[in-house]
Design a protein around this motif. Structure first.
Motif, mmCIF file in Angstrom:
data_model
loop_
_atom_site.group_PDB
_atom_site.id
_atom_site.type_symbol
_atom_site.label_atom_id
_atom_site.label_comp_id
_atom_site.label_asym_id
_atom_site.label_seq_id
_atom_site.Cartn_x
_atom_site.Cartn_y
_atom_site.Cartn_z
ATOM 1 N N GLY A 34 1.486 -2.485 -5.592
ATOM 2 C CA GLY A 34 0.481 -1.672 -4.948
ATOM 3 C C GLY A 34 -0.413 -1.038 -5.998
ATOM 4 N N ARG A 35 -1.398 -0.290 -5.548
ATOM 5 C CA ARG A 35 -2.347 0.333 -6.468
ATOM 6 C C ARG A 35 -1.912 1.709 -6.952
ATOM 7 N NH1 ARG A 35 -8.020 -0.646 -3.422
ATOM 8 N NH2 ARG A 35 -6.671 -0.288 -1.619
ATOM 9 N N GLY A 36 -0.847 2.249 -6.386
ATOM 10 C CA GLY A 36 -0.281 3.496 -6.850
ATOM 11 C C GLY A 36 -0.714 4.713 -6.059
ATOM 12 N N TRP A 86 10.345 1.189 -6.846
ATOM 13 C CA TRP A 86 9.369 2.192 -7.236
ATOM 14 C C TRP A 86 9.379 2.331 -8.751
ATOM 15 C CZ3 TRP A 86 5.940 4.191 -3.924
ATOM 16 C CH2 TRP A 86 6.237 4.151 -2.552
ATOM 17 N N PHE A 87 8.201 2.338 -9.328
ATOM 18 C CA PHE A 87 8.008 2.566 -10.751
ATOM 19 C C PHE A 87 6.977 3.674 -10.912
ATOM 20 C CE2 PHE A 87 9.615 -1.640 -10.232
ATOM 21 C CZ PHE A 87 10.426 -1.883 -11.337
ATOM 22 N N ARG A 88 6.984 4.335 -12.042
ATOM 23 C CA ARG A 88 6.006 5.395 -12.265
ATOM 24 C C ARG A 88 5.471 5.332 -13.681
ATOM 25 N NH1 ARG A 88 10.097 10.644 -11.972
ATOM 26 N NH2 ARG A 88 11.101 10.349 -14.024
ATOM 27 N N CYS A 125 4.552 0.974 -5.980
ATOM 28 C CA CYS A 125 5.459 0.157 -5.194
ATOM 29 C C CYS A 125 5.369 -1.278 -5.693
ATOM 30 C CB CYS A 125 5.065 0.238 -3.717
ATOM 31 S SG CYS A 125 5.935 -0.885 -2.616
ATOM 32 N N ALA A 126 6.506 -1.970 -5.771
ATOM 33 C CA ALA A 126 6.526 -3.347 -6.235
ATOM 34 C C ALA A 126 7.560 -4.152 -5.460
ATOM 35 C CB ALA A 126 6.842 -3.396 -7.735
ATOM 36 N N ALA A 127 7.405 -5.478 -5.481
ATOM 37 C CA ALA A 127 8.313 -6.340 -4.726
ATOM 38 C C ALA A 127 8.538 -7.672 -5.409
ATOM 39 C CB ALA A 127 7.767 -6.567 -3.317
ATOM 40 N N ILE A 128 9.726 -8.235 -5.185
ATOM 41 C CA ILE A 128 10.118 -9.580 -5.609
ATOM 42 C C ILE A 128 10.639 -10.294 -4.377
ATOM 43 C CG2 ILE A 128 11.574 -10.958 -7.137
ATOM 44 C CD1 ILE A 128 12.014 -8.434 -8.811
ATOM 45 N N PRO A 129 10.194 -11.521 -4.091
ATOM 46 C CA PRO A 129 10.679 -12.230 -2.904
ATOM 47 C C PRO A 129 12.057 -12.863 -3.101
ATOM 48 C CG PRO A 129 9.086 -13.572 -4.051
ATOM 49 C CD PRO A 129 9.120 -12.242 -4.765
ATOM 50 N N ARG A 130 12.918 -12.205 -3.814
ATOM 51 C CA ARG A 130 14.285 -12.626 -4.048
ATOM 52 C C ARG A 130 15.156 -11.388 -4.175
ATOM 53 N NH1 ARG A 130 14.853 -14.599 -9.041
ATOM 54 N NH2 ARG A 130 12.767 -13.855 -9.673
ATOM 55 N N SER A 131 16.416 -11.530 -3.829
ATOM 56 C CA SER A 131 17.347 -10.413 -3.898
ATOM 57 C C SER A 131 17.968 -10.336 -5.290
ATOM 58 C CB SER A 131 18.427 -10.560 -2.820
ATOM 59 O OG SER A 131 19.255 -9.408 -2.777
ATOM 60 N N THR A 132 17.151 -10.046 -6.289
ATOM 61 C CA THR A 132 17.604 -10.010 -7.677
ATOM 62 C C THR A 132 18.093 -8.635 -8.102
ATOM 63 O OG1 THR A 132 15.439 -9.445 -8.617
ATOM 64 C CG2 THR A 132 15.901 -11.775 -8.237
ATOM 65 N N VAL A 138 0.844 -1.188 0.000
ATOM 66 C CA VAL A 138 0.000 0.000 0.000
ATOM 67 C C VAL A 138 0.882 1.242 0.000
ATOM 68 C CG1 VAL A 138 -1.801 1.293 1.167
ATOM 69 C CG2 VAL A 138 -1.827 -1.203 1.234
ATOM 70 N N GLU A 139 0.743 2.068 -1.050
ATOM 71 C CA GLU A 139 1.510 3.296 -1.157
ATOM 72 C C GLU A 139 0.771 4.452 -0.493
ATOM 73 O OE1 GLU A 139 1.892 1.180 -5.265
ATOM 74 O OE2 GLU A 139 0.323 1.611 -3.785
ATOM 75 N N SER A 140 1.532 5.431 -0.040
ATOM 76 C CA SER A 140 0.966 6.656 0.497
ATOM 77 C C SER A 140 1.990 7.779 0.358
ATOM 78 C CB SER A 140 0.553 6.489 1.961
ATOM 79 O OG SER A 140 1.670 6.201 2.779
#
Length: 128
Positions: A119-121, A36-38, A100-107, A5-7
């Protein structure tokens, strides 16, 4: 499995600052990449910044798009399970919905297509 959740978005004058937050809940991981992406109207979603860490390395590795280097800073608070994007010296061209975005690995991936959770932005608008 993971909710984001972004804020912190809003309207700011050129040259001003904002701090975005991304709160994560649900399953957590000792190794992960968050970013973070936009996306602006009529444009592709673009990479802004990422931060990657693992359970065996205390210092995370951050990456930034050339367009925001020196102005934006990505960070995380593991105790709060929250990621931040401090945005300074904002420009009108920074106007976009920030995700906001996530990957469950340290890539450390910079590619939006590689991210598993989003997230929904939150809208950031920078006036001239």
């Amino acid at each position: 499995q993971v909710q984001l959740v972004e804020s912190g978005g809003g309207l700011v004058q050129a040259g001003g600052s904002l701090r975005l937050s991304c709160a994560a809940s649900g399953r957590t991981f000792s190794s992960a990449t968050m970013g973070w992406f936009r996306q602006a109207p009529g444009k592709e979603r673009e990479f802004v910044a990422t931060i990657a860490w693992s359970g065996t390395y205390r210092i995370p590795i951050a990456s930034y798009a050339d367009s925001v280097k020196g102005r934006f800073t990505i960070s995380r608070d593991s105790a709060k399970n929250t990621m931040y994007l401090q945005m300074n010296s904002l420009k009108p061209e920074d106007t976009a919905v920030y995700y906001c975005a996530a990957i469950p690995r340290s890539t450390g991936s910079l590619a939006a297509a590689d991210y598993n959770y989003w997230g929904r932005g939150t809208q950031v608008t920078v006036s001239s």
